[in-house]
Design a protein around this motif. Sequence first.
Motif, PDB file in Angstrom:
ATOM      1  N   UNK A 196     -90.781  35.525 -20.521  1.00  0.00           N
ATOM      2  CA  UNK A 196     -90.018  36.232 -21.554  1.00  0.00           C
ATOM      3  C   UNK A 196     -90.903  36.766 -22.678  1.00  0.00           C
ATOM      4  N   UNK A 197     -92.161  36.349 -22.718  1.00  0.00           N
ATOM      5  CA  UNK A 197     -93.010  36.675 -23.858  1.00  0.00           C
ATOM      6  C   UNK A 197     -93.689  38.039 -23.758  1.00  0.00           C
ATOM      7  N   UNK A 198     -93.630  38.667 -22.583  1.00  0.00           N
ATOM      8  CA  UNK A 198     -94.282  39.968 -22.420  1.00  0.00           C
ATOM      9  C   UNK A 198     -93.688  40.982 -23.391  1.00  0.00           C
ATOM     10  N   UNK A 199     -94.549  41.607 -24.170  1.00  0.00           N
ATOM     11  CA  UNK A 199     -94.127  42.621 -25.121  1.00  0.00           C
ATOM     12  C   UNK A 199     -93.816  42.085 -26.503  1.00  0.00           C
ATOM     13  N   UNK A 200     -93.685  40.751 -26.641  1.00  0.00           N
ATOM     14  CA  UNK A 200     -93.372  40.184 -27.955  1.00  0.00           C
ATOM     15  C   UNK A 200     -94.400  39.134 -28.364  1.00  0.00           C
TER      16      UNK A 200
ATOM     17  N   UNK B 166     -92.101  47.994 -34.395  1.00  0.00           N
ATOM     18  CA  UNK B 166     -91.872  49.030 -33.388  1.00  0.00           C
ATOM     19  C   UNK B 166     -90.384  49.304 -33.219  1.00  0.00           C
ATOM     20  N   UNK B 167     -89.598  48.237 -33.131  1.00  0.00           N
ATOM     21  CA  UNK B 167     -88.162  48.410 -32.947  1.00  0.00           C
ATOM     22  C   UNK B 167     -87.507  48.960 -34.210  1.00  0.00           C
ATOM     23  N   UNK B 168     -87.907  48.473 -35.373  1.00  0.00           N
ATOM     24  CA  UNK B 168     -87.334  48.980 -36.624  1.00  0.00           C
ATOM     25  C   UNK B 168     -87.614  50.473 -36.772  1.00  0.00           C
ATOM     26  N   UNK B 169     -88.827  50.893 -36.449  1.00  0.00           N
ATOM     27  CA  UNK B 169     -89.179  52.313 -36.548  1.00  0.00           C
ATOM     28  C   UNK B 169     -88.342  53.171 -35.606  1.00  0.00           C
ATOM     29  N   UNK B 170     -87.870  52.568 -34.494  1.00  0.00           N
ATOM     30  CA  UNK B 170     -87.051  53.310 -33.533  1.00  0.00           C
ATOM     31  C   UNK B 170     -85.589  53.409 -33.965  1.00  0.00           C
TER      32      UNK B 170
ATOM     33  N   UNK C 111     -83.093  49.230 -42.739  1.00  0.00           N
ATOM     34  CA  UNK C 111     -83.472  48.676 -41.445  1.00  0.00           C
ATOM     35  C   UNK C 111     -82.228  48.287 -40.671  1.00  0.00           C
ATOM     36  N   UNK C 112     -82.393  48.015 -39.371  1.00  0.00           N
ATOM     37  CA  UNK C 112     -81.240  47.611 -38.563  1.00  0.00           C
ATOM     38  C   UNK C 112     -80.652  46.292 -39.050  1.00  0.00           C
TER      39      UNK C 112
ATOM     40  N   UNK D 101     -93.204  51.024 -21.750  1.00  0.00           N
ATOM     41  CA  UNK D 101     -94.412  51.653 -22.295  1.00  0.00           C
ATOM     42  C   UNK D 101     -94.162  52.475 -23.552  1.00  0.00           C
ATOM     43  N   UNK D 102     -92.926  52.942 -23.717  1.00  0.00           N
ATOM     44  CA  UNK D 102     -92.557  53.749 -24.876  1.00  0.00           C
ATOM     45  C   UNK D 102     -91.274  53.175 -25.487  1.00  0.00           C
ATOM     46  N   UNK D 103     -91.359  52.043 -26.204  1.00  0.00           N
ATOM     47  CA  UNK D 103     -90.146  51.424 -26.744  1.00  0.00           C
ATOM     48  C   UNK D 103     -89.351  52.349 -27.666  1.00  0.00           C
TER      49      UNK D 103
END
Length: 279
Positions: free
Chosen positions: A32-36, A45-49, A71-72, A248-250
């Motif tokens: 589960x840790x991949x990417x985080x 990254x997520x907030x910017x999206x 922010x979200x 690759x492009x969150x």
Amino acid sequence: MSQKFRLNRMFSAQGKCFDVAIDHGFFNEHTFLAGIEEMDAAVRTIVDASPDCVQLSTGQARRLQALPGKKPGLVLRTDAANIYGNVLPRFLFSELIAGAVEEAVRLDAVAVCVNLLLLPEQPELHHQCVRNVTALKAECERYGMPLMVEPLVMLPNEAKGGYMVDGDLKKIMPLVRQAVELGADVIKADPCDDVSEYHRVIEIVSGVPVLVRGGGRASDEEIVARTVELMNQGAAGIVYGRNVIQHPNPAGMTSALMAIVHEGASADAALAIVKGGRA
């Protein structure tokens, strides 16, 4: 106090929501840790999206709320479980954090999230989850905190390995309905095997908004097509994690999914956004 105030921050005026789940580190599962691995970077990254919400554990939520500016909304994960590995341990649990709703208030969350698990031959775990939901519901009513319940029906581990969804509507529907009966303000549920049948889940919740889980990583084409169909079936939105943060492009995937959820974008248009443009 009314849950409506916080629900208004969670959902658009049209009643839609995209929540990005990055609370996977709560569950003691290496895959589960991949990417985080780097949570500051993952959260930024997520907030910017700019999704509607971000789902985090109590230990990581401050990384979101400490960021300046708009922010979200925060959805606070309230239970840690040990059911996600390829081999189930001898003793299974889904344990609530202490003072979960008060912590959510302190963290300015828009909702709390808790599991309602149904694993084969594990009635004690289901019982614990029911007790968790009822305990949280009482506190949520006291503080006006929306309660998101996550009813998950899983296959036996020997069938497909750990944490695999059982997409049987005859199992999903009664568990989802139980979550509603226990007082869920929002449902976070799995898709069924045939997503063209998902309107039956929407009907069974009696008006409670349903956000559909993304599950494990899938191809862009699959996740986008599935999301379009689920929204057509009446879902209020989605809660995706690995299909965003491990992409690759969150940011592109988030924008594409936001377009589907809030603008009714087609699969082709959404895929064009992922690739860097609009169809």
